[in-house]
Motif scaffolding. Sequence first.
Motif, PDB file in Angstrom:
ATOM      1  N   LEU A 288       7.224  -7.045   7.557  1.00  0.00           N
ATOM      2  CA  LEU A 288       5.871  -7.163   7.009  1.00  0.00           C
ATOM      3  C   LEU A 288       4.835  -7.327   8.110  1.00  0.00           C
ATOM      4  O   LEU A 288       3.673  -6.937   7.940  1.00  0.00           O
ATOM      5  N   ALA A 289       5.254  -7.903   9.233  1.00  0.00           N
ATOM      6  CA  ALA A 289       4.315  -8.226  10.309  1.00  0.00           C
ATOM      7  C   ALA A 289       4.129  -7.094  11.304  1.00  0.00           C
ATOM      8  O   ALA A 289       3.406  -7.248  12.283  1.00  0.00           O
ATOM      9  N   ARG A 290       4.754  -5.946  11.069  1.00  0.00           N
ATOM     10  CA  ARG A 290       4.733  -4.872  12.069  1.00  0.00           C
ATOM     11  C   ARG A 290       3.325  -4.416  12.427  1.00  0.00           C
ATOM     12  O   ARG A 290       3.001  -4.199  13.586  1.00  0.00           O
ATOM     13  N   SER A 291       2.455  -4.278  11.431  1.00  0.00           N
ATOM     14  CA  SER A 291       1.128  -3.736  11.697  1.00  0.00           C
ATOM     15  C   SER A 291       0.237  -4.696  12.477  1.00  0.00           C
ATOM     16  O   SER A 291      -0.784  -4.289  13.029  1.00  0.00           O
ATOM     17  N   TYR A 339       6.435 -15.536  10.389  1.00  0.00           N
ATOM     18  CA  TYR A 339       6.194 -14.093  10.395  1.00  0.00           C
ATOM     19  C   TYR A 339       5.243 -13.701   9.264  1.00  0.00           C
ATOM     20  O   TYR A 339       4.350 -12.857   9.437  1.00  0.00           O
ATOM     21  N   ALA A 343       1.641 -12.018   9.651  1.00  0.00           N
ATOM     22  CA  ALA A 343       1.275 -10.752   9.017  1.00  0.00           C
ATOM     23  C   ALA A 343      -0.063 -10.862   8.290  1.00  0.00           C
ATOM     24  O   ALA A 343      -0.800  -9.878   8.178  1.00  0.00           O
TER      25      ALA A 343
END
Length: 433
Positions: A288-291, A339, A343
């Motif tokens: 979920l935190a990738r962006s 995390y 996000a």
Amino acid sequence: MTAQILIAVASVIARFALATGIRRIASRFVIWAESQRKAVHVGVGIHAMLLPLLLNREGFLVFAGLAAAALLVLRMPGVASDGIGASLHSVQRRSWGDFLFLVAVTLLFVLSAGHPALYTLPIAVLTLSDAAAALVGTKYGQLRFGGDDRIKSVEGSVAFLVVTWIVAVVILQFGTGIPRANVIWLATLVALFATYVEADSWRGLDNLFVPVGIFVLLRTWSDSSPVILAVITLVWLCLLVAAHGFAPRVGMTPHAARIALVALILSTIAASPINSVLPVMAFFAAMLARSAVEDTEPVLDFVATLVLTGVIWLLTGNVFGDNAVAYYSATFVAVGSGYVAFALRSTRFRIPGGAAAAAVFLSVYWLLLPHIIDFIGWTPEVPLLLVAGIVTIVTLLSEVLRPKSWGNRNPGLRLAITALVMLLPVYVYEVLS
């Protein structure tokens, strides 16, 4: 103990002498920086394989502490670029491979007591196979793959595979009582696994991932039949292919998907499925935190967090004698919740979202805790759910209140360090009280 301390000090001095000697020879004969680094790597690896003959457990821990201090000295400005540390750090790339190698050797020494092959084989692979791959890849490598700081060659990887298989067969055949048919399949599994992990690792993490992974495979499946070993090898290869193909559908690079799969499988094997529920949940939180992460592939941050956290708790539990997996799971309650907060850090939902995530992770921890206690075989006197809750709240606050102007790289490692700083003293107090 005095003799052990003297041997430990002498061993560290020998490593300094090795780095100094290689640097002077390189200066005289104009040897390439990468060749210097590999020469030190081989020398250190051979020395590491001899340590069980010289040091007992206490002496080795003294050696590890002194060696860590020495490695910090070698990284000091001036020493790293112009002094004796140049034989290790004159290659211009970010890597903590020297420290990770020491961590791996320490972990193997502690965990493999009474089983020499479990110590010798992983280090021999990392020492000999890596050197062979570097020599072949540098001189003959034409088919390149990878990116950033993990550019490899097919020729080098083939050399790594062949040398690993030979080393594994020799050590398993003459250093254990494993039947020959099992040795062939076990060596094949070890060779394929180690070659893949070495090729896909980054920033020196292969110095930790390869030996620890080989140890887990040997400890888990050394007594398995050839049929079981063959099935495991084929299933593992199929999963890697599936992860590679499925990665784009979930917005991941194939590299990140493959390495995440391997890390999650190994952690499940090492810690048991019940103790892997929270790390798996933390993985989805990391997705979920990738962006929000300033990195080429933030999932790799989670992989590093998972492996390093597992190693720290595994080593701590073995040094103090009480299984620490309950604290390992508690760490990922905080990491997973953090995390989610990370996000949402640019939205007005970061506080309620982080709180909701903490409630979910803590609820799962509460449900799993009786089974985790049964698994570790001892009951801590401190209320673990309360400790996990406090650690999670502090970790969340540290993330939510963190200035937005600060960098966004490596949130998982940052969250894990915050949680570990609080959980490690609680564990030490528990086992010593």
